[in-house]
Write a protein that holds these residues in place. Structure first.
Motif, PDB file in Angstrom:
ATOM      1  N   LEU A   1     -35.901  -3.651 -29.175  1.00  0.00           N
ATOM      2  CA  LEU A   1     -35.781  -5.065 -29.503  1.00  0.00           C
ATOM      3  C   LEU A   1     -36.014  -5.280 -31.007  1.00  0.00           C
ATOM      4  CD1 LEU A   1     -35.159  -7.653 -28.061  1.00  0.00           C
ATOM      5  CD2 LEU A   1     -37.589  -8.043 -27.785  1.00  0.00           C
ATOM      6  N   THR A   2     -37.031  -4.597 -31.548  1.00  0.00           N
ATOM      7  CA  THR A   2     -37.295  -4.724 -32.989  1.00  0.00           C
ATOM      8  C   THR A   2     -36.086  -4.271 -33.776  1.00  0.00           C
ATOM      9  OG1 THR A   2     -39.529  -4.076 -32.418  1.00  0.00           O
ATOM     10  CG2 THR A   2     -39.028  -4.246 -34.748  1.00  0.00           C
ATOM     11  N   THR A   3     -35.535  -3.110 -33.380  1.00  0.00           N
ATOM     12  CA  THR A   3     -34.363  -2.605 -34.094  1.00  0.00           C
ATOM     13  C   THR A   3     -33.216  -3.595 -34.010  1.00  0.00           C
ATOM     14  OG1 THR A   3     -35.091  -0.432 -33.374  1.00  0.00           O
ATOM     15  CG2 THR A   3     -32.923  -0.561 -34.384  1.00  0.00           C
ATOM     16  N   LEU A   4     -33.007  -4.160 -32.806  1.00  0.00           N
ATOM     17  CA  LEU A   4     -31.918  -5.122 -32.637  1.00  0.00           C
ATOM     18  C   LEU A   4     -32.105  -6.334 -33.546  1.00  0.00           C
ATOM     19  CD1 LEU A   4     -31.089  -5.327 -28.836  1.00  0.00           C
ATOM     20  CD2 LEU A   4     -29.588  -4.687 -30.717  1.00  0.00           C
ATOM     21  N   LEU A   5     -33.363  -6.797 -33.667  1.00  0.00           N
ATOM     22  CA  LEU A   5     -33.615  -7.969 -34.492  1.00  0.00           C
ATOM     23  C   LEU A   5     -33.418  -7.673 -35.972  1.00  0.00           C
ATOM     24  CD1 LEU A   5     -36.715  -9.462 -32.673  1.00  0.00           C
ATOM     25  CD2 LEU A   5     -34.573 -10.630 -33.055  1.00  0.00           C
ATOM     26  N   VAL A   6     -33.544  -6.383 -36.336  1.00  0.00           N
ATOM     27  CA  VAL A   6     -33.422  -6.015 -37.744  1.00  0.00           C
ATOM     28  C   VAL A   6     -31.971  -5.697 -38.109  1.00  0.00           C
ATOM     29  CG1 VAL A   6     -34.229  -4.380 -39.473  1.00  0.00           C
ATOM     30  CG2 VAL A   6     -35.792  -5.231 -37.797  1.00  0.00           C
ATOM     31  N   VAL A   7     -31.169  -5.383 -37.085  1.00  0.00           N
ATOM     32  CA  VAL A   7     -29.795  -4.969 -37.345  1.00  0.00           C
ATOM     33  C   VAL A   7     -28.979  -5.930 -38.225  1.00  0.00           C
ATOM     34  CG1 VAL A   7     -27.577  -4.846 -36.126  1.00  0.00           C
ATOM     35  CG2 VAL A   7     -29.375  -3.256 -35.574  1.00  0.00           C
ATOM     36  N   PRO A   8     -29.158  -7.254 -38.123  1.00  0.00           N
ATOM     37  CA  PRO A   8     -28.333  -8.127 -38.973  1.00  0.00           C
ATOM     38  C   PRO A   8     -28.413  -7.816 -40.465  1.00  0.00           C
ATOM     39  CG  PRO A   8     -29.398  -9.440 -37.300  1.00  0.00           C
ATOM     40  CD  PRO A   8     -29.915  -8.044 -37.144  1.00  0.00           C
ATOM     41  N   ILE A   9     -29.452  -7.078 -40.901  1.00  0.00           N
ATOM     42  CA  ILE A   9     -29.513  -6.671 -42.309  1.00  0.00           C
ATOM     43  C   ILE A   9     -28.257  -5.898 -42.675  1.00  0.00           C
ATOM     44  CG2 ILE A   9     -30.680  -5.110 -43.922  1.00  0.00           C
ATOM     45  CD1 ILE A   9     -33.275  -5.848 -42.702  1.00  0.00           C
ATOM     46  N   THR A  10     -27.777  -5.082 -41.722  1.00  0.00           N
ATOM     47  CA  THR A  10     -26.656  -4.208 -42.047  1.00  0.00           C
ATOM     48  C   THR A  10     -25.328  -4.957 -42.101  1.00  0.00           C
ATOM     49  OG1 THR A  10     -26.221  -3.740 -39.742  1.00  0.00           O
ATOM     50  CG2 THR A  10     -27.754  -2.290 -40.854  1.00  0.00           C
ATOM     51  N   LEU A  11     -25.293  -6.176 -41.564  1.00  0.00           N
ATOM     52  CA  LEU A  11     -24.003  -6.851 -41.486  1.00  0.00           C
ATOM     53  C   LEU A  11     -23.454  -7.163 -42.871  1.00  0.00           C
ATOM     54  CD1 LEU A  11     -24.547  -9.262 -38.507  1.00  0.00           C
ATOM     55  CD2 LEU A  11     -23.540  -7.015 -38.518  1.00  0.00           C
ATOM     56  N   GLY A  12     -24.351  -7.511 -43.775  1.00  0.00           N
ATOM     57  CA  GLY A  12     -23.860  -7.861 -45.102  1.00  0.00           C
ATOM     58  C   GLY A  12     -23.223  -9.232 -45.074  1.00  0.00           C
ATOM     59  N   THR A  13     -23.123  -9.839 -46.257  1.00  0.00           N
ATOM     60  CA  THR A  13     -22.631 -11.213 -46.306  1.00  0.00           C
ATOM     61  C   THR A  13     -21.185 -11.304 -45.876  1.00  0.00           C
ATOM     62  OG1 THR A  13     -22.549 -10.717 -48.622  1.00  0.00           O
ATOM     63  CG2 THR A  13     -24.092 -12.399 -47.932  1.00  0.00           C
ATOM     64  N   VAL A  14     -20.382 -10.281 -46.175  1.00  0.00           N
ATOM     65  CA  VAL A  14     -18.949 -10.426 -45.945  1.00  0.00           C
ATOM     66  C   VAL A  14     -18.612 -10.346 -44.466  1.00  0.00           C
ATOM     67  CG1 VAL A  14     -16.688  -9.560 -46.532  1.00  0.00           C
ATOM     68  CG2 VAL A  14     -18.480  -9.539 -48.225  1.00  0.00           C
ATOM     69  N   LEU A  15     -19.211  -9.364 -43.760  1.00  0.00           N
ATOM     70  CA  LEU A  15     -18.924  -9.307 -42.326  1.00  0.00           C
ATOM     71  C   LEU A  15     -19.459 -10.555 -41.636  1.00  0.00           C
ATOM     72  CD1 LEU A  15     -18.353  -6.636 -40.013  1.00  0.00           C
ATOM     73  CD2 LEU A  15     -20.223  -8.030 -39.261  1.00  0.00           C
ATOM     74  N   THR A  16     -20.644 -11.018 -42.061  1.00  0.00           N
ATOM     75  CA  THR A  16     -21.181 -12.242 -41.477  1.00  0.00           C
ATOM     76  C   THR A  16     -20.217 -13.399 -41.720  1.00  0.00           C
ATOM     77  OG1 THR A  16     -23.317 -11.399 -42.157  1.00  0.00           O
ATOM     78  CG2 THR A  16     -23.265 -13.614 -41.298  1.00  0.00           C
ATOM     79  N   ALA A  17     -19.727 -13.497 -42.943  1.00  0.00           N
ATOM     80  CA  ALA A  17     -18.809 -14.591 -43.269  1.00  0.00           C
ATOM     81  C   ALA A  17     -17.543 -14.494 -42.424  1.00  0.00           C
ATOM     82  CB  ALA A  17     -18.456 -14.539 -44.750  1.00  0.00           C
ATOM     83  N   GLN A  18     -16.989 -13.289 -42.377  1.00  0.00           N
ATOM     84  CA  GLN A  18     -15.768 -13.077 -41.605  1.00  0.00           C
ATOM     85  C   GLN A  18     -15.989 -13.398 -40.142  1.00  0.00           C
ATOM     86  OE1 GLN A  18     -13.041 -12.860 -42.772  1.00  0.00           O
ATOM     87  NE2 GLN A  18     -11.854 -11.055 -42.349  1.00  0.00           N
ATOM     88  N   GLY A  19     -17.140 -12.926 -39.615  1.00  0.00           N
ATOM     89  CA  GLY A  19     -17.468 -13.178 -38.224  1.00  0.00           C
ATOM     90  C   GLY A  19     -17.655 -14.652 -37.940  1.00  0.00           C
ATOM     91  N   LEU A  20     -18.345 -15.344 -38.854  1.00  0.00           N
ATOM     92  CA  LEU A  20     -18.550 -16.778 -38.651  1.00  0.00           C
ATOM     93  C   LEU A  20     -17.221 -17.507 -38.648  1.00  0.00           C
ATOM     94  CD1 LEU A  20     -21.681 -17.439 -40.883  1.00  0.00           C
ATOM     95  CD2 LEU A  20     -21.529 -17.789 -38.430  1.00  0.00           C
ATOM     96  N   LEU A  21     -16.321 -17.121 -39.558  1.00  0.00           N
ATOM     97  CA  LEU A  21     -15.012 -17.773 -39.601  1.00  0.00           C
ATOM     98  C   LEU A  21     -14.246 -17.523 -38.305  1.00  0.00           C
ATOM     99  CD1 LEU A  21     -13.794 -17.042 -43.243  1.00  0.00           C
ATOM    100  CD2 LEU A  21     -14.637 -19.184 -42.314  1.00  0.00           C
ATOM    101  N   ASN A  22     -14.308 -16.267 -37.817  1.00  0.00           N
ATOM    102  CA  ASN A  22     -13.595 -15.944 -36.581  1.00  0.00           C
ATOM    103  C   ASN A  22     -14.215 -16.618 -35.375  1.00  0.00           C
ATOM    104  OD1 ASN A  22     -11.912 -14.323 -37.994  1.00  0.00           O
ATOM    105  ND2 ASN A  22     -12.771 -12.384 -37.293  1.00  0.00           N
ATOM    106  N   TYR A  23     -15.556 -16.556 -35.303  1.00  0.00           N
ATOM    107  CA  TYR A  23     -16.245 -16.937 -34.077  1.00  0.00           C
ATOM    108  C   TYR A  23     -16.447 -18.449 -33.980  1.00  0.00           C
ATOM    109  CZ  TYR A  23     -20.162 -17.267 -30.793  1.00  0.00           C
ATOM    110  OH  TYR A  23     -20.984 -17.609 -29.754  1.00  0.00           O
ATOM    111  N   LEU A  24     -16.844 -19.067 -35.083  1.00  0.00           N
ATOM    112  CA  LEU A  24     -17.128 -20.501 -35.045  1.00  0.00           C
ATOM    113  C   LEU A  24     -15.933 -21.344 -35.473  1.00  0.00           C
ATOM    114  CD1 LEU A  24     -20.716 -20.693 -36.571  1.00  0.00           C
ATOM    115  CD2 LEU A  24     -20.083 -20.789 -34.188  1.00  0.00           C
ATOM    116  N   GLY A  25     -14.847 -20.705 -35.899  1.00  0.00           N
ATOM    117  CA  GLY A  25     -13.683 -21.442 -36.362  1.00  0.00           C
ATOM    118  C   GLY A  25     -13.092 -22.317 -35.271  1.00  0.00           C
TER     119      GLY A  25
END
Lengths: 300, 299
Positions: free
Chosen positions: B111-135
C-alpha cells in the motif's frame, strides 16, 4: 479496505505480536476508518483511470468518443521511437543523469562529512545556504542561471544541462548524506587514527566502505530527481541536449502536428523508466530515514 | 631563530583556531561552497542586478512594468490560488491516511509503495492522463453521463481544476511519506497513556498526536507548497495558460524566452522568490511558536 485486516480472525504471527507490543483487536472497522479507506480507494480508482487511459490510448488504433479504441496495436511505440529520435534522447538522459550523480556525490559528500562531524562558527548559515537551492522554485534561479550560462556559451549543450541540474543536486546529496554520516560511530575513526591512518587512508579504507549505503541512497534519489527534473533542463537545453521529460513536454505542447498516441507511448516509456528507478530506490532507501533529515533542516 | 619564532607563532594561531573548531579539515567544505557560490549565489545576484537594469527607464522600471500591468500582477494571485489549496489538500489528506498506516497490517508495504507510485508519473503523463480521463469524452464523464448524475459533461480540464488535480497527484506522495515519517516518530505509548486516563480517540488525536505532529505538518506544508508553487508544465498542459492558470513561472518564462526581456524576467523571478519565501517564513514563524521538544519516539 485494509482496515478490515486488523480483525483478529487472522492469527497474528508471534514475531509480529511481539514487535507491536499489544496487538489491537477490533471486530469492525470504525466509520472513520471506512471513510479514510474509501477515500484512498476513490483516489486509486481515479489514478488507475488516469494511467489506464494513457496506457490504453498508447496501444489503441483510433479512439474517438467510445469506451475503448477500435483496435489495438503496438505501432505507436515504434513510430514514437523513430519520430522523436528517442534513442538519442535516452542516451542524453542517461549521460546527463549519470554525470550529475557522479559530480554531485563527489562535491557533496566531503561537505556532508564536515557538516555531520564538526561544529564551527557559521555552520548554521552554511546549512541555510545549502538549503536554499532546494527550497527555491527552480524557475527563480533557473532563468538567471540560464542567462549566465548563455553569456559564457555553455547553455544549449550537455555540459550546460549537467551544470544546471547540479545546482539542486549537490545540496540534496549534502542533506541526504549528513544523517547517514552522523550514524557512523566516530570512535571507529579515532581508532583508525590511533593506528596511524592518514586522512586519505581514513577516507578510502574506513569511511568509504561504511558510507556505501548512504552514497547509494543519495545517488539514487539524485538520479530519480534528475531524470524527472523539467524546469532547469528545459531552460538550458538545446535541440541536441534535451532529456526525456523535456522532449515529452515539447512533443505534447506541439500537439496536433503528430498523433496523440505517439505522445502517449512516449509518456509510457518515460513512466516505466521512472518506475524501475523508484523500485530500485525503495530497495536501498528507507523513506522514513530519508525524511528524518527534513525535520531539523529548515529554519532556526 | 626568527623562522622558529614564526613557526611557533603560526602554530599558536592554528592551535587557537582549532580550539574554536577551525582547522584544515574544513577545506573539505570548499568544493561544495565554491560550487554553490559560483552556480547559485552568483547567478542569483546577477539576476537581481539585471532586474534593476531595464532596457529603458529608471532602475525600477522592470518592477514597475510588472506591478502596473494587471495581467502580470494577476499571475501572483493565480499561482497562490493553485499552490495554497494544493498544499493544504495534500497535507490534510495525508494525515488521516498516514495515521491509519501506523500500525502493522498485511499489505502495508504494498500500500505504501502504491501511494508513492504517482511520483513516477511525472507531470506529462499526469497531464496526458487527466486530459484523456477527465476530458469531455473521457471515462470519468462517460460514467457520470451513463449513471445519469449529470446531463452535460463536467468540464475539468484546460482550466483551474485540471491543474489542481495534477498538483495533488504529484504532490501527495511527498506529503504522505513525510507525514508517515513524522507520525512513526511519535511514541505510541503516549497515546496509550492518554487512553488509560479515559481519553477517547478524538481527544487523543487533538491533545496528544496533533501538538506533537504540528511542527512536522508545518514543514510538510512548506515542502509541498514549494513543489506546487513552481508549477509550470502542468499549468500549460492541463490548464488554461492564457487565462486563469497563467501562473507566475509562465510570466517569467514568456518574458525571458518570448520577449527576450531578461531584466523583466529576472524581476519576475525575484518577485516569485520573494512571495514564496514570504509564505514559507510565515509558516515557519507560526511553527516556531509550537512545542518542538522530543516526540519521545525513535525519530
Amino acid at each position: 479496505m485494509s482496515g478490515l485486516l486488523e480483525t483478529p480472525t487472522r492469527p497474528v504471527p508471534p514475531s509480529e505480536r511481539h514487535a507491536q507490543g499489544a496487538p489491537r483487536h477490533r471486530l469492525v472497522a470504525s466509520p472513520a476508518a471506512w471513510l479514510v479507506w474509501g477515500a484512498v480507494v476513490f483516489f486509486f480508482v481515479n489514478l488507475a483511470g488516469i494511467v489506464g487511459s494513457v496506457l490504453v490510448s498508447s496501444f489503441g488504433t483510433r479512439w474517438f468518443g467510445t469506451w475503448l479504441p477500435e483496435g489495438f496495436t503496438t505501432d505507436w511505440y515504434g513510430s514514437a521511437w523513430e519520430d522523436f529520435n528517442l534513442l538519442q534522447v535516452v542516451l542524453v538522459t542517461l549521460q546527463v543523469s549519470l554525470l550529475v550523480v557522479l559530480l554531485s556525490v563527489l562535491i557533496g559528500a566531503p561537505a556532508a562529512y564536515v557538516l555531520a562531524r564538526r561544529a564551527f562558527p557559521g555552520k548554521r548559515l552554511l546549512m541555510l545556504l545549502f538549503l536554499l537551492p532546494v527550497l527555491m522554485p527552480p524557475i527563480t534561479y533557473g532563468i538567471p542561471l540560464a542567462t549566465v550560462l548563455y553569456k559564457y556559451g555553455l547553455a544549449g549543450s550537455v555540459s550546460g544541462v549537467v551544470i544546471a541540474n547540479l545546482v539542486p543536486s549537490v545540496p540534496f546529496v549534502i542533506l541526504t548524506m549528513t544523517p547517514f554520516i552522523e550514524q557512523i560511530n566516530p570512535t571507529i575513526e579515532s581508532a583508525a587514527r590511533m593506528c596511524g591512518a592518514s586522512t586519505r587512508a581514513l577516507f578510502s579504507r574506513i569511511l568509504a566502505p561504511l558510507l556505501v549505503p548512504g552514497i547509494l541512497a543519495a545517488a539514487i534519489i539524485v538520479l530519480v530527481r534528475t531524470v524527472g527534473m523539467f524546469e532547469l533542463t528545459f531552460l538550458t537545453a538545446g535541440p541536441t541536449s534535451q532529456t526525456l521529460v523535456v522532449k515529452l513536454f515539447t512533443a505534447m505542447s506541439a500537439a496536433g502536428i503528430r498523433a496523440q498516441q505517439g505522445v502517449d507511448a512516449m509518456a509510457v516509456i518515460y513512466t516505466t523508466t521512472m518506475l524501475v528507478l523508484l523500485v530500485v530506490a525503495l530497495r536501498y532507501v528507507n523513506p522514513t530515514q530519508l525524511v528524518a533529515r527534513v525535520r531539523e533542516a529548515p529554519e532556526d | 631563530m626568527t623562522s622558529g619564532g614564526v613557526a611557533t607563532g603560526r602554530l599558536a594561531v592554528r592551535h587557537r583556531l582549532a580550539e574554536r573548531g577551525i582547522d584544515r579539515q574544513l577545506w573539505l567544505l570548499l568544493p561544495a561552497l565554491a560550487f554553490i557560490g559560483v552556480l547559485f549565489l552568483y547567478p542569483f545576484l546577477y539576476g537581481l542586478g539585471l532586474s534593476f537594469q531595464p532596457a529603458e527607464g529608471g532602475f525600477l522600471a522592470s518592477y514597475q512594468a510588472f506591478f502596473t500591468d494587471p495581467y502580470q500582477v494577476g499571475t501572483v494571485w493565480n499561482t497562490l490560488r493553485l499552490a495554497l489549496p494544493a498544499a493544504l489538500i495534500n497535507v490534510l489528506a495525508a494525515v488521516p491516511i498516514a495515521h491509519r498506516m501506523r500500525g502493522r497490517f498485511r499489505g502495508k508495504r504494498v500500500l505504501t509503495t502504491l501511494l508513492v507510485v504517482p511520483i513516477t508519473l511525472g507531470t506529462v503523463l499526469t497531464a496526458q492522463g487527466l486530459l484523456n480521463y477527465l476530458g469531455p469524452t473521457g471515462w470519468f464523464n462517460r460514467i457520470l453521463l451513463s449513471t445519469g448524475l449529470v446531463d452535460d459533461p463536467v468540464r475539468l480540464t484546460n482550466n483551474y481544476w485540471g491543474v489542481l488535480f495534477s498538483l495533488v497527484i504529484t504532490g501527495f506522495p511527498f506529503a504522505f511519506l513525510l507525514i508517515l515519517a513524522y507520525l512513526s516518530g511519535i511514541d505510541p505509548t503516549l497515546e496509550r497513556a492518554a487512553a488509560t486516563l479515559g481519553a477517547d480517540w478524538r481527544q487523543r488525536f487533538r491533545r496528544i498526536t496533533l501538538p506533537l505532529l504540528a511542527p512536522g505538518l508545518a514543514t510538510t506544508f512548506c515542502l509541498t507548497f514549494v513543489l506546487a508553487f513552481s508549477v509550470f508544465p502542468s499549468a500549460i498542459l492541463v490548464g488554461n495558460p492564457a487565462g486563469e492558470t497563467r501562473v507566475i513561472s509562465i510570466a517569467a518564462y514568456q518574458a525571458a524566452y518570448e520577449r527576450f526581456d531578461f531584466s523583466l524576467a529576472s524581476a519576475i523571478a525575484m518577485v516569485m522568490a520573494a512571495v514564496e519565501l514570504g509564505v514559507i517564513a510565515l509558516v515557519l514563524l507560526w511553527r516556531s511558536t509550537l512545542y518542538k521538544g522530543s516526540t519521545g519516539g525513535k525519530g
